[in-house]
Design an enzyme around this catalytic site. Structure first.
Site, short mmCIF file in Angstrom:
data_model
loop_
_atom_site.label_atom_id
_atom_site.label_comp_id
_atom_site.label_asym_id
_atom_site.label_seq_id
_atom_site.Cartn_x
_atom_site.Cartn_y
_atom_site.Cartn_z
N TYR A 1 0.83 -1.21 0.00
CA TYR A 1 0.00 0.00 0.00
C TYR A 1 0.87 1.26 0.00
O TYR A 1 0.62 2.21 -0.76
CB TYR A 1 -0.91 -0.04 1.23
CG TYR A 1 -1.82 1.14 1.43
CD1 TYR A 1 -2.96 1.30 0.65
CD2 TYR A 1 -1.56 2.09 2.42
CE1 TYR A 1 -3.82 2.37 0.85
CE2 TYR A 1 -2.41 3.16 2.62
CZ TYR A 1 -3.53 3.30 1.84
OH TYR A 1 -4.37 4.36 2.04
N LYS B 1 0.93 4.08 -2.94
CA LYS B 1 0.56 5.46 -2.66
C LYS B 1 1.72 6.43 -2.95
O LYS B 1 1.50 7.56 -3.40
CB LYS B 1 0.11 5.60 -1.21
CG LYS B 1 -1.24 4.95 -0.93
CD LYS B 1 -2.35 5.53 -1.78
CE LYS B 1 -3.73 5.11 -1.32
NZ LYS B 1 -4.80 5.63 -2.21
#
Length: 307
Positions: free
Chosen positions: A174, A178
């Site tokens: 993640y 991002k």
């Protein structure tokens, strides 16, 4: 409401719940016609029975019940066909597209040594590829408009995360995705400005299905009915609406943190202390120089979840 987005058409991905839903409702409240995208999957991207249905249809219906205009889109925006049909839905339904809010995503948290390739690929796919493909198709439309003499006041709002800015323990996939979104935002802003397209990113903190699981105490709603609900998703949406509007003219290539009642302009990598020998260092010299530079540098902010 002020009608800040009156006459504009906005697409919001992952808008069936949480932040995306809040953004879609806020945009509609300011006069935008909204394409509500959501695939309707479980928190980890799977087809969980509890998540079946059509959250996109639900939110579009909610907007219409409040007097706004909205249409649902249930395609997978991390595929070329799904992203193309997303843009086509806006153009076929409303005849224009003014703003793209990239928000869709899910979590598959693991510590790095337990993170398998499928969990890496799935999270990077939905977050990073799921930003790139809608952006690419929307930008192609806006470039064609600009070349035809119809310069758009186009806006893209991408969704980063503090995890992508600082890292987050247990979220290597993640955090990497991002961080990639921030890089994509900077490149897109530089490349697309000539066509009237502004591209910015937010790093929000709010109560969603994802954060309720990872930070249950921090994200809990207050007990008192009249207390400010700092983690309500709707607290982030006013900034998104403004970035999506023509009023944000001249703002591009920026990253904002948005949480509760606070907005912060994030200032990324900038040159700090430096040393120049004017010739090649030996390893020992390089190490000594690095130590001296680090002593003069700002200490790094802690990684989320680090002990």
């Amino acid at each position: 409401m002020t009608g800040l987005c009156e006459g504009r058409v906005a697409v919001v991905t992952g808008a069936g719940r949480g932040l995306g839903r809040a953004h879609a409702l806020a945009l509609a409240a300011e006069g935008a016609r909204v394409v509500v995208n959501d695939l309707g999957v479980a928190l980890d991207g799977g087809d969980g029975a509890a998540d079946r249905g059509s959250p996109a249809q639900d939110v579009a219906g909610e907007i219409r019940a409040l007097g706004g205009e909205a249409v649902a889109h249930g395609g997978d925006i991390a595929t070329a066909d799904g992203a193309a049909s997303l843009v086509a839905t806006a153009l076929d339904t409303y005849g224009r597209l003014d703003c793209l809010v990239n928000n869709a995503g899910f979590l598959r948290d693991r510590m790095l040594i337990n993170l398998d390739e499928d969990d890496w690929d799935a999270v990077v796919r939905v977050h990073l590829k799921g930003h790139f493909l809608p952006l690419r198709h929307a930008a192609a439309h806006w470039r064609a408009e600009a070349k035809a003499g119809r310069a758009p006041a186009a806006r893209v709002v991408n969704t980063g995360s503090g995890a992508g800015l600082l890292g987050s323990v247990g979220q290597g996939n993640y955090s990497a995705a991002k961080a990639g979104i921030v890089g994509l935002t900077l490149v897109a802003a530089a490349e697309l400005g000539r066509y009237g397209i502004q591209v910015n990113a937010i790093a929000p903190a709010a109560r969603t299905r994802m954060t309720e699981r990872t930070h249950p105490e921090t994200m809990a709603a207050p007990d008192a009915a009249d207390a400010f609900d700092a983690m309500a998703p709707g607290n982030v949406s006013p900034l998104v609406v403004w970035l999506a509007s023509a009023e944000s003219a001249g703002v591009t290539g920026r990253v904002f943190e948005a949480e509760a009642g606070r907005i912060t302009v994030m200032e990324g990598w900038r040159p700090g202390p430096t040393a120049d020998k004017g010739a090649r260092w030996t390893p020992a010299e390089a190490g000594e120089a690095a130590r001296k530079l680090l002593a003069d540098a700002e200490p790094p902010r802690p990684v989320y979840g680090a002990s």
